[in-house]
Design a protein around this motif. Structure first.
Motif, short mmCIF file in Angstrom:
data_model
loop_
_atom_site.label_atom_id
_atom_site.label_comp_id
_atom_site.label_asym_id
_atom_site.label_seq_id
_atom_site.Cartn_x
_atom_site.Cartn_y
_atom_site.Cartn_z
N TYR A 53 3.18 94.50 20.57
CA TYR A 53 2.06 94.81 21.47
C TYR A 53 0.86 94.01 21.00
N GLN B 213 9.23 92.17 24.35
CA GLN B 213 10.29 92.86 23.62
C GLN B 213 11.63 92.14 23.72
N HIS C 11 9.02 106.94 23.79
CA HIS C 11 9.29 106.99 25.23
C HIS C 11 8.02 107.33 26.01
N ALA D 79 5.57 104.42 25.99
CA ALA D 79 6.04 103.35 26.87
C ALA D 79 5.80 103.70 28.32
N GLY E 168 3.60 101.45 30.66
CA GLY E 168 4.25 100.83 31.80
C GLY E 168 3.71 101.29 33.14
N ALA F 219 7.01 104.67 34.85
CA ALA F 219 6.95 103.30 34.36
C ALA F 219 8.06 102.48 35.01
N PHE G 166 10.53 99.85 30.88
CA PHE G 166 9.83 100.73 29.96
C PHE G 166 10.28 102.18 30.07
N ASN H 247 13.50 101.73 24.42
CA ASN H 247 12.78 100.50 24.11
C ASN H 247 11.85 100.73 22.93
N ALA I 279 8.81 99.28 22.97
CA ALA I 279 7.47 98.99 23.47
C ALA I 279 6.49 100.10 23.12
N GLY I 280 6.91 101.35 23.36
CA GLY I 280 6.01 102.45 23.06
C GLY I 280 5.71 102.58 21.59
#
Length: 312
Positions: free
Chosen positions: A19, A26, A115, A118, A122, A285, A289, A293, A295-296
């Motif tokens: 991020y 990702q 989760h 993300a 998202g 999202a 996302f 993943n 991302a979060g």
């Protein structure tokens, strides 16, 4: 700003993410599942993560020059007593090694927190950070409605949860009955959109929580009676939707929360997204996302490290 690096090693996906400056990049990979199976042994999941993590991390570093300022990792499924799965050990070990070698801070989170973060990122709802909202986590391992207060610094209080099978479990089990690949959500989603039928079951509720296991038997009977695959798929997903809708209505009434955020792989489903967005103005999202993943986790690491856009 170098940005934050995140790792998530769930039961089915190896994922890394960075991020930086309000953007996420990702690299992730589904763990291989043998034909006809609806899950993985933990030993196989750990082995799969060990094989994939090095390659995914290297690939991401080549795309994001300049290093990073913090490392985040999911090291447990949820923030509850006794929450543990061996698959998260692979990511935790890699993150600890990376942070120590680079002299960067390490932040640990639950897979569930990742989760939710993300989903906020998202869906463009990072404005809910530090506020109060209802959060649904719908996946193969979890079917829960939570009250988030001052997320991620405050509490996640369980409002309701399935009494038996999780939404993702029943979807994958019915997918197996239909001869679909694992995980079956994407194929069932596509099939359901080819049917116009509105028939569905109303799952039983006990103590305010849904019971989803009966949907597998009901769908089996439909398959055995020769029902079209698209009709079975739509029947199943509308039935899951009914249960989630009733959970959401009850939770909103009890808590007075008007903001609802949906996270987890099951929330990629078209029928759920369209109808719950219309009914509750809920936030979803994009699919990238929603499914497992990192991302979060990267977003949360940046938040904990005081990076923009989280600075006051």
């Amino acid at each position: 700003m170098p940005g934050a690096f995140g790792i998530d090693t769930s039961n089915y996906t190896t994922s890394t993410a960075v991020y930086r400056d309000g953007r996420v990049l990702q690299e992730k990979r589904l763990l291989p599942v043998s034909g006809g199976a609806v899950g993985l042994r933990q030993s196989d999941a750990v082995f799969g993560h060990v094989k994939a993590l090095g390659e995914l991390t290297e690939s991401l570093f080549l795309q994001v020059p300049g290093g990073f300022s913090a490392v985040g990792v999911s090291d447990r499924p949820r923030n509850v007593e006794g929450s543990y799965m061996p698959c998260f050990l692979a990511g935790a070990a890699a993150a600890r090694t990376l942070a120590a070698a680079c002299g960067k801070p390490l932040y640990r989170f639950s897979h569930q927190e990742g989760h939710l973060a993300a989903a906020l990122f998202g869906s463009g709802r990072l404005d809910l950070i530090g506020k109060r909202f209802l959060a649904f986590h719908l996946s193969g391992g979890t079917t829960e409605c939570l009250l988030a207060e001052d997320f991620p610094f405050g509490r996640l209080t369980l409002v309701s949860a399935t009494n038996d099978l999780n939404a993702g479990q029943v979807i994958d089990r019915v997918g197996r009955l239909m001869g679909l690949s694992f995980p079956a959500g994407r194929e069932l989603d596509a099939l359901s959109l080819r049917s116009a039928k509105e028939e569905f079951a109303k799952p039983a509720f006990r103590d305010g929580n849904p019971c989803l296991s009966g949907l597998e038997n009901q769908c089996r009977k439909k398959i055995q009676s020769g029902a079209a695959p698209e009709d079975v798929a739509r029947y199943l997903l509308l039935s899951v939707l009914d249960a989630v809708d009733r959970m959401a209505g009850k939770a909103a009434a009890e808590t007075g929360c008007e903001e609802i955020v949906f996270a987890g792989g099951v929330t990629s489903n078209t029928l759920l997204r369209e109808r719950l967005s219309k009914t509750y103005g809920a936030s979803f999202a994009p699919a990238v996302f929603s499914c497992d993943n990192a991302a979060g986790i990267a977003v949360l690491a940046a938040l904990k490290n005081g990076e923009a856009p989280f600075k006051a």
